[in-house]
Design a protein around this motif. Structure first.
Motif, PDB file in Angstrom:
ATOM      1  N   ASN A   1       0.922  -1.309   0.042  1.00  0.00           N
ATOM      2  CA  ASN A   1       0.031   0.122   0.048  1.00  0.00           C
ATOM      3  C   ASN A   1       0.814   1.459  -0.073  1.00  0.00           C
ATOM      4  OD1 ASN A   1      -2.623  -1.298   0.285  1.00  0.00           O
ATOM      5  ND2 ASN A   1      -1.960  -2.130   2.243  1.00  0.00           N
ATOM      6  N   ARG A   2       1.944   1.329   0.453  1.00  0.00           N
ATOM      7  CA  ARG A   2       2.771   2.441   0.421  1.00  0.00           C
ATOM      8  C   ARG A   2       4.057   2.588  -0.311  1.00  0.00           C
ATOM      9  NH1 ARG A   2       0.522   5.442   4.966  1.00  0.00           N
ATOM     10  NH2 ARG A   2      -1.466   4.533   4.999  1.00  0.00           N
ATOM     11  N   ILE A   3       4.228   1.371  -1.100  1.00  0.00           N
ATOM     12  CA  ILE A   3       5.482   1.331  -1.775  1.00  0.00           C
ATOM     13  C   ILE A   3       4.930   1.008  -3.343  1.00  0.00           C
ATOM     14  CG2 ILE A   3       7.725   0.329  -2.610  1.00  0.00           C
ATOM     15  CD1 ILE A   3       8.234  -0.018   0.480  1.00  0.00           C
ATOM     16  N   ILE A   4       4.427  -0.132  -3.516  1.00  0.00           N
ATOM     17  CA  ILE A   4       4.082  -0.593  -4.749  1.00  0.00           C
ATOM     18  C   ILE A   4       3.025   0.179  -5.287  1.00  0.00           C
ATOM     19  CG2 ILE A   4       2.857  -2.600  -5.820  1.00  0.00           C
ATOM     20  CD1 ILE A   4       4.466  -4.475  -4.392  1.00  0.00           C
TER      21      ILE A   4
ATOM     22  N   VAL B   1      11.390  -4.034  -2.146  1.00  0.00           N
ATOM     23  CA  VAL B   1      12.716  -3.861  -1.757  1.00  0.00           C
ATOM     24  C   VAL B   1      13.362  -3.482  -3.029  1.00  0.00           C
ATOM     25  CG1 VAL B   1      14.646  -5.036  -1.114  1.00  0.00           C
ATOM     26  CG2 VAL B   1      12.631  -5.626   0.139  1.00  0.00           C
ATOM     27  N   ASP B   2      13.050  -4.165  -4.078  1.00  0.00           N
ATOM     28  CA  ASP B   2      13.678  -3.597  -5.365  1.00  0.00           C
ATOM     29  C   ASP B   2      13.377  -2.206  -5.701  1.00  0.00           C
ATOM     30  OD1 ASP B   2      15.135  -4.501  -8.233  1.00  0.00           O
ATOM     31  OD2 ASP B   2      12.862  -3.585  -8.805  1.00  0.00           O
ATOM     32  N   LEU B   3      12.307  -1.888  -5.618  1.00  0.00           N
ATOM     33  CA  LEU B   3      11.675  -0.334  -5.953  1.00  0.00           C
ATOM     34  C   LEU B   3      12.379   0.657  -4.871  1.00  0.00           C
ATOM     35  CD1 LEU B   3       7.917  -0.718  -6.394  1.00  0.00           C
ATOM     36  CD2 LEU B   3       9.534  -0.058  -8.306  1.00  0.00           C
ATOM     37  N   VAL B   4      12.555   0.318  -3.852  1.00  0.00           N
ATOM     38  CA  VAL B   4      13.246   1.202  -2.830  1.00  0.00           C
ATOM     39  C   VAL B   4      14.701   1.403  -3.143  1.00  0.00           C
ATOM     40  CG1 VAL B   4      13.726   1.626  -0.326  1.00  0.00           C
ATOM     41  CG2 VAL B   4      11.453   0.927  -1.219  1.00  0.00           C
ATOM     42  N   GLU B   5      15.360   0.143  -3.356  1.00  0.00           N
ATOM     43  CA  GLU B   5      16.743  -0.103  -3.528  1.00  0.00           C
ATOM     44  C   GLU B   5      17.172   0.685  -4.834  1.00  0.00           C
ATOM     45  OE1 GLU B   5      18.165  -3.818  -0.834  1.00  0.00           O
ATOM     46  OE2 GLU B   5      17.844  -4.163  -2.632  1.00  0.00           O
ATOM     47  N   GLN B   6      16.429   0.505  -5.750  1.00  0.00           N
ATOM     48  CA  GLN B   6      16.831   0.842  -7.143  1.00  0.00           C
ATOM     49  C   GLN B   6      16.701   2.276  -7.554  1.00  0.00           C
ATOM     50  OE1 GLN B   6      18.931  -1.568  -8.829  1.00  0.00           O
ATOM     51  NE2 GLN B   6      18.713  -2.700  -6.905  1.00  0.00           N
ATOM     52  N   HIS B   7      15.523   2.910  -6.781  1.00  0.00           N
ATOM     53  CA  HIS B   7      15.285   4.220  -7.449  1.00  0.00           C
ATOM     54  C   HIS B   7      14.971   5.219  -6.092  1.00  0.00           C
ATOM     55  CE1 HIS B   7      13.442   2.405 -10.923  1.00  0.00           C
ATOM     56  NE2 HIS B   7      13.193   1.349 -10.236  1.00  0.00           N
ATOM     57  N   GLU B   8      15.987   6.062  -6.270  1.00  0.00           N
ATOM     58  CA  GLU B   8      16.372   7.356  -5.604  1.00  0.00           C
ATOM     59  C   GLU B   8      15.119   8.084  -5.329  1.00  0.00           C
ATOM     60  OE1 GLU B   8      18.922  11.416  -4.809  1.00  0.00           O
ATOM     61  OE2 GLU B   8      19.026  10.127  -6.655  1.00  0.00           O
ATOM     62  N   VAL B   9      14.085   8.204  -6.316  1.00  0.00           N
ATOM     63  CA  VAL B   9      12.994   9.124  -6.075  1.00  0.00           C
ATOM     64  C   VAL B   9      11.923   8.244  -4.848  1.00  0.00           C
ATOM     65  CG1 VAL B   9      11.809   7.909  -8.235  1.00  0.00           C
ATOM     66  CG2 VAL B   9      11.039  10.061  -7.170  1.00  0.00           C
TER      67      VAL B   9
END
Length: 588
Positions: A98-101, A196-204
Motif C-alpha cells: 500500500n505504501r510502496i507498490i 525492496v527492489d523499488l526502494v533500493e533501485q530508485h532514489e525518487v
C-alpha cells in the motif's frame, strides 16, 4: 493528567526506557520478555508525533502480524493519537503493497504490480504444484519443495544461496512466479521482494518515503524476514537518508525461522555505525523464580531483574501419556480457579495444533470452557470482526462484552471508501435478525456479511492481509473443520473471558497469563525429533520453550510422560525433555 503524560511519567522510572524516549538518532532496543517493550514503542511513537514530527510529515510503524498491528493502533488511540494520512501502522506486507507498490510501481514502469491481486492459499498451492511438477516430475514431493522455495524467497536469497539449496529450486521458483503473473496474481513474498527492489533501485522512491515518514518504528525485529531489514537499511541507513529508526526486538524470542526470519539481524543492526543499542533489564511480568528458571534454558547470560517476587515452576509426571496430561491439566485449572484465578488468566500451551485440539476436547468433556484461537484461521481484524458480530447477535452487549458501536467502527475501517451510512443500518438489521436463528450455520452469517460488501472491500490492496485471513475462515466454515459450526459456535470463539486459552508455543508469543500449563515436555515433541541433529532448529525449539515459560506471571506447570504417541497412535518410550534438566526441574 492525560494518558500520554502518565505513560511518559511511568517510563521515567526506568532509566533505560527513559533513555530510549530521549534518544537521538537510530536506536535498537533489546527487550526481554515482560520488559514493557510494546508500551515503550507506542509511547515513543505517540510522543514523537506530538512533539517531533510536525504535520504533514508522519511516521511508519511496522510489526509482524495484523493482530499486533491492531493492538498498536488501539494503544495509540488510547494515548490520544489521531489518524493522519502520513501515519502508517501495519505489517510489512501491507506497507510494501500500500505504501510502496501502490504509489510507485506504475510510475516506474511496472503497472502489472499495481493491478495484481493477492493470490489465495488455493491459488498459491495450485501454482506450486504445477511449477514443482514441471521441473521435478509428478512423483516429486511438491510440498517439501515448496517449503524449500518459500524459505529462499523469504530470505531474498542470492543465486549462490539458491544453488546451494538444491538444483532446480530457482527454476521452479521462477516458474511459480510466472504462473501467478499470468493470472494477474502476486503473493506476499513477491510483494515484499518487489517493494525492496523499488526502494533500493530508485532514489525518487526513497526521497518521497523519507519525506512522508520522518521516523520508522519496527516492532519484533527478530521475527521479520530479511526483506524488511533491507527496506530499513535503504530508508534509514544510507548516507543521504534522514529517516530516524527505532527498532525493538529480542533475539532470544526469535521463533519464526521457518518464515525466513534471521534472529541475528537485530544484533547486526545494533552494531552498525550510527546506531545505538539499549538493553532493557527489568521484567515486570514474571515472578522472580520464573525468571531464574527461564534464564537457565536461554543460556545467554544476560541480566534480567525481577520486579515481582515469588513465582513457581513445577514438573508434573503423567505416566499414562498425553491424554493423562490433559486430564491433570484440567484438574490444575480447577484448582487454580478455586483459588481465585479467572479462567481467561490460565493458558495451556502445546507444541502442535493437534495437541491443542485434544486438550480442548478433554477440557470440554470436563465442563471447562476453552478458547482455541488461530487454529482453523488466523486472528486478523476481519476474522475477529466476524466473530464479534456473531457474539453480539447471539448474546448482546451484556453477555458478550462486545458493543454495537465498536462493531460499527470496525465495519467502517474494513469497508473503507465503500462504506455508506446505509451499510451501518443494514449491518444492525442483519445482526438483530440473527437473534432468533441460533441454530443457523456460521457459513450463512459469513455469506451475509460478504454479500453486504465485505468481500468487495477485501479486494482493495489495503486489505490484502485481511483478505487472506478471510479466505481461510470461509474455507473453514464451508468445507473445513467448522463446516458444522453454528452462529452460536462462532460467537463462542469471540468470548475470551471466562475461558481457558489453549494455544501453541509459537502462537503464545506476545501473550501473558497468571498461570501457564505447558504440555508435551518429552523428547521428540519438545524439542521436536527432527531438531535433535540440527543445531539451528534445536536452538529455536529452546527459544520456543523459553517464550512459553515467560508467558506466566505466577505459576508454570510443565507436564511430561516419558513417552510420545507414534503416527499409528501407539505409545513410544521417550526421555523427558532435555529442557526440564537444563532448568533444574529433573536430574539425571
Amino acid at each position: 493528567m492525560g494518558p500520554l503524560t502518565q505513560s511518559i511519567g511511568e517510563l521515567s522510572a526506568n532509566e533505560r526506557q527513559w533513555q530510549v524516549l530521549n534518544r537521538q538518532g537510530h536506536c535498537v532496543v533489546h527487550a526481554p520478555p515482560g520488559s514493557g517493550k510494546t508500551k515503550l514503542l507506542v509511547t515513543c511513537l505517540a510522543y514523537d508525533l506530538f512533539n517531533r514530527i510536525p504535520e504533514p510529515h508522519g511516521a511508519a510503524c511496522i510489526t509482524y502480524t495484523t493482530a499486533a498491528a491492531e493492538e498498536l493502533r488501539r494503544r495509540l488511540a488510547s494515548l490520544g493519537v489521531s489518524a493522519r494520512p502520513t501515519l502508517f501502522v501495519g505489517t510489512v506486507h501491507s506497507f510494501a503493497i500500500n505504501r510502496i507498490i501502490g504509489p510507485f510501481a506504475a510510475l516506474l514502469g511496472k503497472p502489472e504490480l499495481v493491478k495484481a491481486s493477492i493470490a489465495s492459499d488455493e491459488q498459491q498451492e495450485e501454482a506450486y504444484r504445477l511449477a514443482v511438477g514441471s521441473r521435478f516430475g509428478s512423483s516429486c514431493n511438491w510440498k517439501e519443495k515448496r517449503k524449500q522455495i518459500e524459505f529462499h524467497r523469504r530470505r531474498l536469497s542470492t543465486v549462490e544461496e539458491w544453488n546451494r539449496g538444491g538444483e532446480g529450486l530457482l527454476e521452479a521458483c521462477s516458474s511459480y512466479e510466472s504462473l501467478l503473473r499470468g493470472d494477474g496474481l502476486i503473493d506476499f513474498e513477491g510483494a515484499v521482494a518487489a517493494a525492496v527492489d523499488l526502494v533500493e533501485q530508485h532514489e525518487v522512491v526513497r526521497r518521497v518515503l523519507s519525506a512522508r515518514y520522518r521516523r520508522l518504528y519496527v516492532d519484533e525485529y527478530q521475527d521479520l524476514a530479511p526483506g524488511l531489514d533491507r527496506l530499513v537499511r535503504a530508508l534509514c541507513l544510507r548516507p543521504d537518508s534522514d529517516v530516524e529508526l527505532l527498532a525493538v526486538g529480542d533475539p532470544g524470542q526469535a521463533i519464526f525461522s521457518w518464515n525466513g526470519a534471521r534472529p541475528e539481524l537485530i544484533s547486526e543492526l545494533s552494531s552498525l555505525p550510527g546506531v545505538s543499542a539499549v538493553h532493557l533489564e527489568h521484567n515486570y511480568r514474571c515472578g522472580e523464580e520464573i525468571i531464574r528458571v527461564s534464564t537457565r534454558v536461554e543460556r545467554v547470560g544476560r541480566k534480567v531483574t525481577a520486579v515481582r517476587g515469588g513465582g513457581e515452576v513445577l514438573a508434573v509426571f503423567c505416566p499414562a501419556g498425553f491424554t493423562e496430561q490433559c486430564r491433570q491439566a484440567a484438574a490444575a485449572v480447577g484448582l487454580a480457579h478455586r483459588r481465585g484465578v479467572p479462567l481467561h488468566e490460565i493458558a495451556v500451551i502445546c507444541s502442535m495444533n493437534a495437541q491443542c485440539r485434544e486438550v480442548a476436547e478433554v477440557f470440554r468433556g470436563a465442563g471447562l470452557a476453552v478458547a482455541v484461537p488461530g487454529v482453523e484461521y488466523p486472528r486478523a481484524p476481519v476474522t475477529l470482526f466476524v466473530e464479534s458480530c456473531a457474539a453480539w447477535a447471539m448474546l448482546g452487549r451484556e453477555q458478550s462484552g462486545h458493543r454495537l458501536g465498536a462493531i460499527h467502527r470496525r465495519w467502517r475501517r474494513l469497508l473503507g471508501p465503500t462504506w455508506t451510512r446505509d451499510t451501518d443500518v443494514r449491518l444492525t438489521e442483519l445482526l438483530v435478525g440473527y437473534r432468533d436463528k441460533p441454530v443457523t450455520y456460521a457459513r450463512r452469517m459469513l455469506a451475509d456479511l460478504l454479500g453486504m460488501g465485505l468481500r468487495r472491500a477485501m479486494a482493495r490492496p489495503a486489505q490484502s492481509d485481511n483478505a487472506n485471513a478471510l479466505d481461510r475462515m470461509q474455507h473453514a466454515v464451508e468445507l473445513g473443520a467448522l463446516a458444522d459450526a453454528t452462529v452460536v459456535d462462532l460467537a463462542s470463539r469471540a468470548m475470551r473471558r471466562d475461558r481457558v486459552n489453549v494455544t501453541t508455543m509459537s502462537s503464545s508469543k506476545g501473550l501473558e497469563f497468571e498461570v501457564v500449563l505447558l504440555l508435551g515436555a518429552d523428547e521428540g515433541l519438545m524439542p521436536y525429533w527432527s531438531s535433535a541433529n540440527d543445531p539451528a532448529k534445536l536452538e529455536e525449539d529452546r527459544r520456543k520453550f523459553y517464550v512459553s515459560v515467560t508467558r506466566a506471571r505466577s505459576t508454570v506447570k510443565i507436564f511430561y510422560s516419558r513417552s510420545v504417541a507414534t503416527s499409528a497412535g501407539r505409545a513410544k518410550p521417550a526421555e523427558p525433555s532435555r529442557f526440564l534438566y537444563e532448568i533444574g526441574l529433573l536430574h539425571r
